[in-house]
Design an enzyme around this catalytic site. Structure first.
Site, short mmCIF file in Angstrom:
data_model
loop_
_atom_site.label_atom_id
_atom_site.label_comp_id
_atom_site.label_asym_id
_atom_site.label_seq_id
_atom_site.Cartn_x
_atom_site.Cartn_y
_atom_site.Cartn_z
N TYR A 192 102.78 -6.78 -31.17
CA TYR A 192 101.44 -6.66 -31.73
C TYR A 192 100.98 -7.98 -32.36
O TYR A 192 99.85 -8.43 -32.10
CB TYR A 192 101.44 -5.52 -32.77
N TYR A 243 85.03 -0.81 -35.95
CA TYR A 243 85.64 -0.04 -37.04
C TYR A 243 84.62 0.89 -37.69
O TYR A 243 83.81 1.49 -37.01
CB TYR A 243 86.26 -0.97 -38.10
N VAL A 261 89.33 -10.11 -36.72
CA VAL A 261 89.18 -10.75 -38.04
C VAL A 261 89.11 -12.28 -38.01
O VAL A 261 88.81 -12.89 -39.03
CB VAL A 261 90.29 -10.38 -39.06
N1 GLN Z 1 96.04 -9.03 -36.64
C1 GLN Z 1 95.09 -8.34 -37.45
C2 GLN Z 1 95.75 -7.27 -38.28
O1 GLN Z 1 96.54 -6.55 -37.79
C3 GLN Z 1 94.04 -7.74 -36.58
C4 GLN Z 1 93.01 -6.98 -37.37
C5 GLN Z 1 91.60 -7.27 -36.95
O2 GLN Z 1 91.30 -8.18 -36.19
N2 GLN Z 1 90.71 -6.49 -37.50
O3 GLN Z 1 95.50 -7.10 -39.45
#
Ligand code: GLN
Length: 307
Positions: A192, A243, A261
């Site tokens: 991940y 989201y 993010v």
């Molecule tokens: N790598 C980030 C995390 O797991 C991905 C989250 C995102 O992009 N919103 O927190």
């Protein structure tokens, strides 16, 4: 929109108009390495049947972050099938933030959807392979087919998240406890974190958008994934891709999209365009403020909404 439309001029104007909104957001700081991003960066790219148009920092690389969830979902759907995927994740949006742990202990005992962290980690656990490298290669392979070039991981972002991803670690161990995660927890987390750290730019994302907009067909006209997998992924992008901001985004922009993010947003205008924006300053829901502003304007003028 006809072929004489000045896409380049329009993208440039949209970018200049939207970049001032950066001051309303903040760069993600919970992954230390992401703090280094310049909040004033802004890029946009639009893949059309006439070719690719772009403006601003459209060739600046950034990490895929949550946008990778779409790619690993496609891989899991193709390699393990719909039933296996839905045995581990649900298909309902959530009003909670992307890394929320609250709803995990629901009656169904599985994450609500594959676009939130818990769901994406569960999906990662389904990707087959004899090692993390082997499993990662399946995700990289799909991206490489779409982009027509090798992909790379940003090692410092990967290490940074691996060292500080305590919440994701907590989500993964909780999933293991409720039988929601296949295999070794640390291996799944490693996969991940790696997929989140793959480097792309807006031009790449616009290409991925076009691939989804054409139901999984590559640049050369050959199918890369099944139309069914693309349909499912696109539906998740509409309901959960931004989201707990997905509802407002559906009203304001109206297309399947996925944000990350680091500030990227991947957008799909079915049958027409692939679109991508970049701007590291985020709103409280973790979506790029400049990106959303640009997509609103693009949607208005180019009539993006699927609704
Ligand atoms: N790598 C980030 C995390 O797991 C991905 C989250 C995102 O992009 N919103 O927190």
């Amino acid at each position: 929109m006809n072929s004489v439309f000045d896409y380049s001029g329009f993208l440039e104007e949209t970018l200049q108009e939207s970049r001032k909104h950066a001051e309303r957001g903040q760069v993600a700081s919970y992954i230390p390495e992401l703090k280094k991003a310049d909040p004033r960066m802004a890029g946009v790219a639009l893949m059309t049947p006439q070719g690719l148009f772009e403006a601003g920092d459209s060739r600046v690389d950034f990490t895929l972050q949550s946008i990778s969830k779409v790619i690993s979902l496609l891989v899991a759907l193709e390699q393990r099938g719909v039933e296996a995927v839905f045995s581990k994740v649900g298909s309902e949006p959530t009003g909670d933030s992307f890394n929320s742990i609250v709803k995990l202990e629901t009656s169904e005992q599985k994450p609500l959807n594959p676009m939130i962290n818990a769901g994406a980690i569960a999906v990662c656990s389904l990707i087959p392979g004899s090692s993390v490298e082997d499993r990662f290669a399946r995700i990289a392979d799909l991206l490489e087919k779409i982009l027509g070039r090798p992909v790379e991981v940003d090692e410092s972002v990967y290490k940074s998240e691996k060292e500080t991803g305590h919440r994701n670690r907590a989500l993964a161990y909780f999933l293991k406890d409720i039988n929601g995660l296949e295999g070794d927890v640390e291996e799944v987390l490693d996969l991940y974190f790696r997929q989140c750290s793959i480097l792309v730019n807006c031009a790449d994302l616009a290409r991925i958008g076009m691939f989804l907009a054409t139901k999984g067909i590559g640049d050369d006209g050959t199918p890369i994934v099944s139309a069914k997998a693309v349909r499912l992924a696109s539906a998740f992008m509409v309901t959960c891709g931004m989201y707990n901001g997905s509802g407002e985004f559906a009203i304001q922009v109206g297309i399947p999209a996925k944000s990350g993010v680091s500030g990227g947003i991947l957008g799909v205008v079915p049958g027409q365009y692939g679109v991508a924006t970049f701007g590291p300053a985020l709103d409280r829901k973790g979506n790029s403020v400049v990106g959303i502003s640009m997509l609103r304007r693009l949607s208005e003028v180019l009539d993006f909404s699927i609704f």
